[in-house]
Design a protein around this motif. Structure first.
Motif, PDB file in Angstrom:
ATOM      1  N   TRP B 200       0.798  -1.228   0.000  1.00 41.09           N
ATOM      2  CA  TRP B 200       0.000   0.000   0.000  1.00 41.09           C
ATOM      3  C   TRP B 200       0.836   1.287   0.000  1.00 41.09           C
ATOM      4  N   TYR B 280      -1.007   4.974  -6.805  1.00 41.11           N
ATOM      5  CA  TYR B 280      -2.052   4.025  -7.216  1.00 41.11           C
ATOM      6  C   TYR B 280      -2.524   4.253  -8.649  1.00 41.11           C
ATOM      7  N   ARG B 287      -5.432   1.849  -9.697  1.00 39.93           N
ATOM      8  CA  ARG B 287      -5.465   0.524  -9.072  1.00 39.93           C
ATOM      9  C   ARG B 287      -5.243   0.716  -7.582  1.00 39.93           C
ATOM     10  N   LEU B 288      -6.307   0.694  -6.818  1.00 41.11           N
ATOM     11  CA  LEU B 288      -6.202   0.924  -5.381  1.00 41.11           C
ATOM     12  C   LEU B 288      -5.759  -0.347  -4.668  1.00 41.11           C
ATOM     13  N   TRP B 290      -6.795  -2.188  -2.263  1.00 39.47           N
ATOM     14  CA  TRP B 290      -7.735  -3.271  -1.944  1.00 39.47           C
ATOM     15  C   TRP B 290      -8.371  -3.872  -3.191  1.00 39.47           C
ATOM     16  N   GLY B 291      -7.768  -3.592  -4.358  1.00 36.76           N
ATOM     17  CA  GLY B 291      -8.161  -4.346  -5.534  1.00 36.76           C
ATOM     18  C   GLY B 291      -9.135  -3.645  -6.459  1.00 36.76           C
ATOM     19  N   TRP B 292      -9.558  -2.447  -6.117  1.00 35.93           N
ATOM     20  CA  TRP B 292     -10.504  -1.706  -6.947  1.00 35.93           C
ATOM     21  C   TRP B 292      -9.758  -1.094  -8.120  1.00 35.93           C
ATOM     22  N   THR B 293     -10.194  -1.307  -9.331  1.00 34.49           N
ATOM     23  CA  THR B 293      -9.501  -0.736 -10.486  1.00 34.49           C
ATOM     24  C   THR B 293     -10.458   0.086 -11.340  1.00 34.49           C
ATOM     25  N   TRP B 294      -9.858   1.012 -12.057  1.00 34.51           N
ATOM     26  CA  TRP B 294     -10.633   1.903 -12.907  1.00 34.51           C
ATOM     27  C   TRP B 294      -9.769   2.225 -14.120  1.00 34.51           C
TER      28      TRP B 294
END
Lengths: 163, 365
Positions: B200, B280, B287-288, B290-294
């Motif tokens: 992180w 990130y 790509r954060l 905790w796995g959240w991507t955009w």
């Protein structure tokens, strides 16, 4: 392209070397030497030896020559040094020494160094230099650092006596 | 066609950096006035106007330039003609060229081409910036010596001594960063800072090399010869190396200091603050941890990165100006003691410490 670059840089190197020898003014001479060292660094660059060029500029032009110019500025601020040199006779020594040097250069050029492997095979040449420095040439490398250390200690000793 | 495009790209890369550094330098004269005014509860420069338009005094740099250019270009009778004229150019030249290998963005892909966003791609980029900074001393020394004025000579020597002190500390403090990221290439160093520690924490230089960051920034401020390290010139009371200069040549020395500020800020950003990295954000998008991507389009990512770099440089410059208007000046001997007995030994200790940690941990981020 590289040929033209070499010609320009080499001409600059020779001209600045001549300037170093021919200028009366010590500061001008020292600054010509800086230009000379810089143009040699540029020659290294054309050969792809980026690391060597950077070190040449940092160590010689950026550190050693700065101290030279600094010392000349402190010691000869004006134009007092224009009288006759009391040790003029020593200059005659320049002839045999120069002739010897020219002969050596001639022999080296005639023997021919042969085609050198381009340094560009290794990017920047840092790793190649480091590997050679720390394996095959480790002893001379360490001896040089001991020599520099000894010089530093000597300077400290000389300076301390005055204070 | 291809050659023309290549030439155009090369020209564009250089022009972007050149314009960025030059304009930042010019803008800094305004920032300096306005920031000090805000800090000291004054209004600050706001008189220059074009047709009644004042724009918070933004025209003052223009007015300054016109004033400098129209002033008499005076040369003392005892001055060394050639060196006196050359000195300001040498100062500005090395301050300008130093920025060339600092990357302002990741690789830009346009029409099948990959364009690294830095003026010049050098495998020894860090050493290049360092070399250019160390050559800047010559302009100062030439100015001091060629003026034919003993006060200028003394000022030039103070400046040279200070800059050598600062550069030794800069060189030694950079070593730790080079060891951690394992490269002399600025682009590689910035890429290395994109990794995440423990999944992180961005592995920026300020995280992996906190001591080196403080040492580098201190030495960097000293290298720009500005308060609290302005004893080479001491614009308000002591006489400095450019005392005999007037007009635009004087302006060039002032400009060189601002340009060096930009270069030091760029170096600090690239080596310690992640350069163009946005936390990130990678080449594909956000790509954060905790796995959240955009997913984001390539051009937007590059734009965000360049924006982040500019923002970080501005923040570092703001911080340097904050120090400039906060601290009093060091005395000459105090600055020397700080450099040789403080910054330099600590930098060496940092190298040893970094080496030990790398050996024990056996790896790089």
């Amino acid at each position: 392209m590289t040929h033209a670059a070499f010609l320009v840089i080499a001409a600059l190197a020779v001209a600045s070397a001549l300037g170093l020898v021919l200028r009366r003014n010590a500061i001008h001479g020292a600054l010509f030497l800086v230009v000379n060292l810089g143009s040699v660094a540029a020659l290294y660059l054309t050969l792809g030896a980026e690391f060597l060029a950077a070190v040449q500029v940092i160590v010689y032009a950026g550190a050693i020559m700065v101290l030279f110019v600094f010392a000349i500025m402190v010691l000869i601020p004006g134009k007092e040094e224009t009288g006759l040199d009391p040790r003029r006779g020593w200059r005659l020594l320049a002839l045999p020494v120069g002739a010897l040097l020219a002969l050596q250069l001639l022999l080296v050029v005639r023997a021919g160094v042969g085609p050198v492997a381009p340094a560009a095979a290794v990017p920047g040449g840092v790793e190649a230099v480091a590997r050679l420095l720390f394996t095959r040439y480790l002893l001379p490398f360490e001896l040089t650092s001991v020599l520099l250390l000894a010089a530093m200690v000597g300077v400290l000793l000389l300076a301390r006596r005055r204070v | 066609m291809s050659l023309a495009a290549d030439l155009g790209i090369a020209f564009g890369r250089v022009a972007f950096v050149m314009l960025f550094v030059l304009n930042m330098g010019g803008l800094l004269t305004w920032v300096e006035r306005k920031q000090s005014a805000i800090m000291q509860d004054r209004i600050g420069a706001n008189r220059a106007s074009i047709l009644g338009l004042r724009l918070f005094g933004l025209f003052h740099p223009l007015a300054d330039a016109i004033k400098m250019l129209t002033k008499e270009d005076f040369r003392p009778a005892r001055a060394d003609r050639v060196l006196f004229g050359l000195a300001p150019f040498v100062s500005v030249f090395f301050a300008l060229t130093a920025f060339a290998s600092i990357p302002f963005g990741d690789t830009l892909r346009v029409g099948g081409r990959e364009i690294p966003l830095q003026a010049v791609t050098l495998n020894v980029g860090v050493l290049y910036v360092f070399a250019m900074l160390s050559l800047g001393v010559y302009g100062v020394m030439m100015a001091g010596w060629s003026s034919g004025n003993n006060f200028a000579l003394l000022g030039g020597q103070r400046a040279a001594a200070l800059m050598i002190t600062a550069e030794v500390a800069i060189g030694a403090s950079i070593m730790g960063v080079i060891m951690v990221y394992g490269s002399l290439n600025m682009m590689d160093i910035v890429r290395g800072q994109g990794a995440l520690l423990w999944g992180w924490l961005p592995a920026w230089g300020i995280v992996t090399q906190p001591l080196a960051f403080v040492l580098f920034l201190t030495a960097g401020i000293a290298a720009t010869k500005r308060i609290p390290f302005d004893m080479p010139e001491g614009e308000s009371e002591i006489i400095g190396y450019f005392v005999e200069y007037s007009g635009m040549k004087f302006g060039m020395f002032a400009m060189a200091d601002f340009l060096e500020t930009v270069v030091i800020a760029g170096m600090t950003t690239s080596l310690f603050l992640g350069g163009w990295q946005v936390p990130y954000l990678d080449a594909a998008g956000v790509r954060l941890p905790w796995g959240w991507t955009w997913a984001l389009p390539h051009l937007l990512v590059v734009l965000l990165q360049v924006g982040a770099f500019v923002l970080k440089v501005c923040a570092v410059i703001f911080f340097m100006m904050l120090i400039r208007w906060t601290l009093p000046r060091f005395r000459y001997d105090q600055a020397m003691r700080l450099g040789w007995l403080g910054l330099f030994p600590l930098s060496i200790a940092n190298i040893v410490l970094t080496g030990l940690v790398l050996l024990l941990w056996g790896g790089r981020p």
